[in-house]
Enzyme design. Structure first.
Site, PDB file in Angstrom:
ATOM      1  N   HIS A 285      74.893  33.215  -3.833  1.00 26.80           N
ATOM      2  CA  HIS A 285      75.366  32.987  -5.197  1.00 26.80           C
ATOM      3  C   HIS A 285      75.956  31.581  -5.309  1.00 26.80           C
ATOM      4  O   HIS A 285      76.698  31.147  -4.434  1.00 26.80           O
ATOM      5  CB  HIS A 285      76.445  34.015  -5.562  1.00 26.80           C
ATOM      6  CG  HIS A 285      75.924  35.237  -6.250  1.00 26.80           C
ATOM      7  ND1 HIS A 285      76.046  36.510  -5.739  1.00 26.80           N
ATOM      8  CD2 HIS A 285      75.274  35.383  -7.439  1.00 26.80           C
ATOM      9  CE1 HIS A 285      75.512  37.382  -6.579  1.00 26.80           C
ATOM     10  NE2 HIS A 285      75.030  36.728  -7.617  1.00 26.80           N
TER      11      HIS A 285
ATOM     12  N   ARG B  41      76.555  45.738 -16.413  1.00 28.15           N
ATOM     13  CA  ARG B  41      77.654  45.502 -17.352  1.00 28.15           C
ATOM     14  C   ARG B  41      77.140  45.005 -18.695  1.00 28.15           C
ATOM     15  O   ARG B  41      77.730  45.234 -19.740  1.00 28.15           O
ATOM     16  CB  ARG B  41      78.614  44.457 -16.750  1.00 28.15           C
ATOM     17  CG  ARG B  41      79.836  44.146 -17.581  1.00 28.15           C
ATOM     18  CD  ARG B  41      80.743  43.123 -16.923  1.00 28.15           C
ATOM     19  NE  ARG B  41      80.133  41.832 -16.711  1.00 28.15           N
ATOM     20  CZ  ARG B  41      79.894  40.918 -17.683  1.00 28.15           C
ATOM     21  NH1 ARG B  41      80.202  41.166 -18.932  1.00 28.15           N
ATOM     22  NH2 ARG B  41      79.331  39.761 -17.384  1.00 28.15           N
TER      23      ARG B  41
END
Lengths: 214, 214, 214, 214
Positions: D167, D90
């Site tokens: 994460h 992205r």
């Protein structure tokens, strides 16, 4: 004419409707040009949903299959990138089954990528004025189950056909007092028309930004 | 016939459109029964917006005033409960002004509550199949500025008139690649029709849950 | 030394703890320099909470009062700008009462602004490395009830004293499986220390961006 | 003693710090019992990150590898279920590269599942009072790239070793004015200790709910 099988789901999790099936019916009633639409409603039940999908594929002999499901809470139409080989149900399905971390296909590959033109579909929906994005996960419930089962069926038995999965938001009437995002069924149907035409019209994808950092 | 003044805003923050004005125009083109609709577009500018509102109120001599603005990011139509006497701009207005913690009316009361039937309006929109809720804050930008200015104008000069403020979500075409909730302008317009009819039809409110814990 | 009354709440909505009272106790156990801290735990009950607050204010005779509550779902420490004169309970309080759209003080002003230095407090918390922002609404439940009651008490009986309300996020241990934002009680307590020192040290505010478009 | 390689990342997307490396360092400074911790900092660069990982694995010869990355916006510690064979950026990586829909390993499987005990790790973190959940997607940026590369390396060259990816949220000091969820580095480090001990202690997983409907 490209023959496209378009599937939706029955209602689940206590809802009276499932906008995926409503949108599929709306597309069938007013199909886009160049596409011969065949529809099927799949039960929100592990296993049975894939049986119904196999029957529908056998009968329709489609060139493209687009399965559609409801993604409550998402604000836009999402085209799914990948199906993974696991059933892991947060809630029971409509038959009361709640599999935990079980493979969909014993010995099957860990995942299948859609072979619809992912970015082209998202871009075309946006150009039609509707909100859309790529999704990196179809979850681990019956939607992913159907998506994985579809891609496995095509890969092993119908290599000339192509398939994918689209999630649509809640319809407004489902969330009148919920504070959740929604999209009217008519808008979702229009997005599905655009996706079908795009998927029918090209096999390669375009290069467009659409990933996620996490 | 109840005369209702319905206002929307010009675009702001770099957007090409403001769905509040689009929805207001849609209502004017197809008004609900029993309501005489007069419309005005207000600039997204502190001060000037209230000048334009005063002019519109003077010309229309309305029994009910409903001002409408865009609340980007909200998923539903929100009827505002309270306007507070402060301008505190997160971004500059369309004339470049960015007031910080300044009163709208020097010496005015800290706040005004809407005198439209808040819960009845929310309930009616939901019964029409559209998502709605009470909002406990209209922010501190030009929307709150107009809402406060409206209620102050009515309280001090037109005590027989009633007024309120409605925020609507982004339109889908504004957020095609944004991952933000949206509601089509047509649906927002329908919600405004329902609110106008409800507000024109009753002065007292119903008892319905609609508060917020914070 | 500035005498500061710091209050927290009992648990509510089925929770075992309320991080507001935990954080207040942590501050009392390790107060910041220059501040004489007195604490009180308020019941999460309309009416009784204000009785307890009045008693605590009478006993402590504080120069500054900071009431603290839990805002489940908010990701940061929020300093509240305004209290509004309405009780509108989304859920019953701890005594089972659920008032709908009733004034807190019959005939009282629609709202009170905090007279703590709002932006200075937010800025100081951020400079201490902790997340903070201005909130434009304290809701319509017991937190807003206490905040409004506090400001009314100070305005009508103790004009030399100043007061405000701070909302803190869930503690991590409350949301281990909830997917909700949290902030450890120790961090919330540190934010409260910074706010108390800032509020004790100045009566005027700084000019800083902190408004909301809606 | 189980030898565990624990990796974090360099800062990216304009940030000054990356809490993943800070948390890894905190674990190394105060390791949990029974675990021999070796650490490595990976560059946030496609390709180079996997080179650094391979070097670290070769040098450490670990039984378990846990790679850690920042997932800005997530409120809890997430243990990743699956890595997919695609780079789809992205934003550019730290070397300016922005691959779009390219395989990580040409001809590699579409995905690898972690072979750490996913649900046991999540459950253990929750029992330690910290928020955690299963994640069904690690994205398509450098985190997923490293996770996929790790699992491919273990599958093809080190079948006795096991690996996974965790994460963690932003640290509070990264989002003081952002309105985003956060978790202090110390809490993230504690979650990593719990995960390491759990992963070192068992190879099978528990049956626990943790899927997603979408």
């Amino acid at each position: 004419m490209t023959r496209v099988l378009l599937t939706g789901f029955t209602p689940f999790e206590g809802s009276d409707v499932n906008p995926s099936w409503q949108a599929v019916q709306a597309v069938a009633a007013d199909p886009p040009p160049g596409v011969d639409v065949v529809t099927a409603e799949l039960p929100c039940v592990f296993g049975e949903a894939l049986d119904a999908l196999r029957t529908a594929v056998t009968e329709a002999d489609p060139e493209v299959v687009v399965c559609v499901g409801q993604a409550g809470g998402r604000p836009d139409v999402t085209v799914e990138r990948v199906a993974i080989n696991v059933d892991d149900a947060r809630i029971p399905d409509n038959a009361g089954a709640q599999p935990i971390d079980e493979p969909i296909v014993e010995g099957g590959p860990a995942a299948y990528f859609t072979n619809l033109p992912l970015k082209a579909c998202v871009t075309a929906v946006r150009e039609a004025g509707l909100p859309a994005s790529v999704s990196q996960t179809a979850g681990t419930f019956v939607c992913n189950h159907v998506f994985y089962g579809l891609m496995h069926l095509l890969a092993t038995e119908r290599p000339a056909a192509r398939g994918g999965f689209v999630h649509i938001p809640y319809a407004p009437e489902q969330v009148t007092d919920k504070g959740e995002p929604s999209l009217p069924v008519g808008a979702a149907a229009e997005a599905l028309r655009v996706i079908m035409v795009t998927a029918a019209g090209r096999t390669d994808d375009i290069k467009a930004v659409g990933g996620a950092t996490h």
